[in-house]
Scaffold this active site. Structure first.
Site, mmCIF file in Angstrom:
data_model
loop_
_atom_site.group_PDB
_atom_site.id
_atom_site.type_symbol
_atom_site.label_atom_id
_atom_site.label_comp_id
_atom_site.label_asym_id
_atom_site.label_seq_id
_atom_site.Cartn_x
_atom_site.Cartn_y
_atom_site.Cartn_z
ATOM 1 N N GLY A 27 0.777 -1.237 0.000
ATOM 2 C CA GLY A 27 0.000 0.000 0.000
ATOM 3 C C GLY A 27 0.807 1.284 0.000
ATOM 4 O O GLY A 27 0.342 2.301 0.517
ATOM 5 N N HIS A 128 -0.094 2.582 -14.098
ATOM 6 C CA HIS A 128 0.680 1.452 -14.624
ATOM 7 C C HIS A 128 2.139 1.870 -14.762
ATOM 8 O O HIS A 128 2.428 2.978 -15.230
ATOM 9 C CB HIS A 128 0.124 1.027 -15.984
ATOM 10 C CG HIS A 128 0.838 -0.147 -16.571
ATOM 11 N ND1 HIS A 128 0.653 -1.435 -16.115
ATOM 12 C CD2 HIS A 128 1.766 -0.228 -17.563
ATOM 13 C CE1 HIS A 128 1.419 -2.257 -16.807
ATOM 14 N NE2 HIS A 128 2.107 -1.552 -17.688
ATOM 15 N N ASP A 164 -4.864 -2.550 -19.330
ATOM 16 C CA ASP A 164 -4.037 -1.341 -19.431
ATOM 17 C C ASP A 164 -4.240 -0.631 -20.771
ATOM 18 O O ASP A 164 -3.298 -0.106 -21.365
ATOM 19 C CB ASP A 164 -2.554 -1.684 -19.226
ATOM 20 C CG ASP A 164 -2.288 -2.308 -17.870
ATOM 21 O OD1 ASP A 164 -2.907 -1.868 -16.890
ATOM 22 O OD2 ASP A 164 -1.466 -3.240 -17.791
#
Length: 211
Positions: A27, A128, A164
């Protein structure tokens, strides 16, 4: 024909846009967003963090920032398609419960079903670690190094039914050094991700991004 994107409403000081962050691991991107939101009043607020791992390391940042963390394991269903759909149905229950208006994928390693994406298209954003459309998928750093790339970077994009392949909102370049290992490149790009992603989320929630 793919459905068009429906962007979230513009947040306000009185009614900040309600965000859910999906994570799978430590995280660090979540931590960067929560820090960004804490620095000054924003037009958005993280109200929920969801992971498929109830023990995901990122939940520590939820505890520190008084944000609800919910771990939703994959159900014990043998059919993979039914398992995915059932898992996402459980997620949807929580999204409705917390009145979520925007989903931020941050190191979330599961591919969402087209059915889920259609419901949230335009209100589902991802980052990404490559300059899309180059090197999509789960091994962007490895693929960039194997290709002998001299530049890579990160891309913030809306999520569509592909992998993506959604509308690009922003990207930033990072030089690939001749001596880079996979972890070297990953760590250097992650620094840029943690600056770019919160800012683009802020732009999206404030109405600066329109198309």
């Amino acid at each position: 024909m793919p459905l068009p994107y429906t962007l979230p409403r513009v947040g306000s000081g009185n009614e900040p846009l309600r965000i859910a962050v999906f994570i799978s691991g430590g995280g660090s991107g979540l931590a960067a967003l929560l820090k960004f939101q804490a620095e000054t009043p924003r037009l958005h607020n993280t109200v929920l963090v969801i992971s498929e791992d109830p023990n995901a390391g990122g939940q520590v940042f939820c505890e520190e920032n008084d944000v609800t963390f919910v771990g939703i394991r994959l159900p014990n269903i043998s059919d993979k398609s039914l398992r995915r759909l059932s898992h996402e149905e459980e997620i949807e229950v929580k999204l409705v419960e917390y009145d979520v208006e925007l989903i931020v994928l941050s190191g979330y390693m599961r591919i969402l079903t087209p059915n889920f994406v259609k419901k949230w298209k335009g209100r589902l954003v991802n980052i990404h670690p490559s300059l899309l459309p180059k090197y999509p998928g789960a091994h962007a750093h490895r693929d960039a190094l194997a290709d002998g790339a001299t530049v890579s970077g990160c891309t913030v994009h809306l999520v569509d039914e592909g992998v993506d392949s959604g509308q690009i909102l922003a990207s930033e370049m990072v030089e690939v050094l001749p001596t880079d290992t996979l972890s070297d490149l990953q760590n250097r790009i992650k620094i840029i991700e943690h600056k770019l992603y919160p800012q683009i989320i802020d732009d999206l929630c404030s109405g600066k991004i329109q198309f």
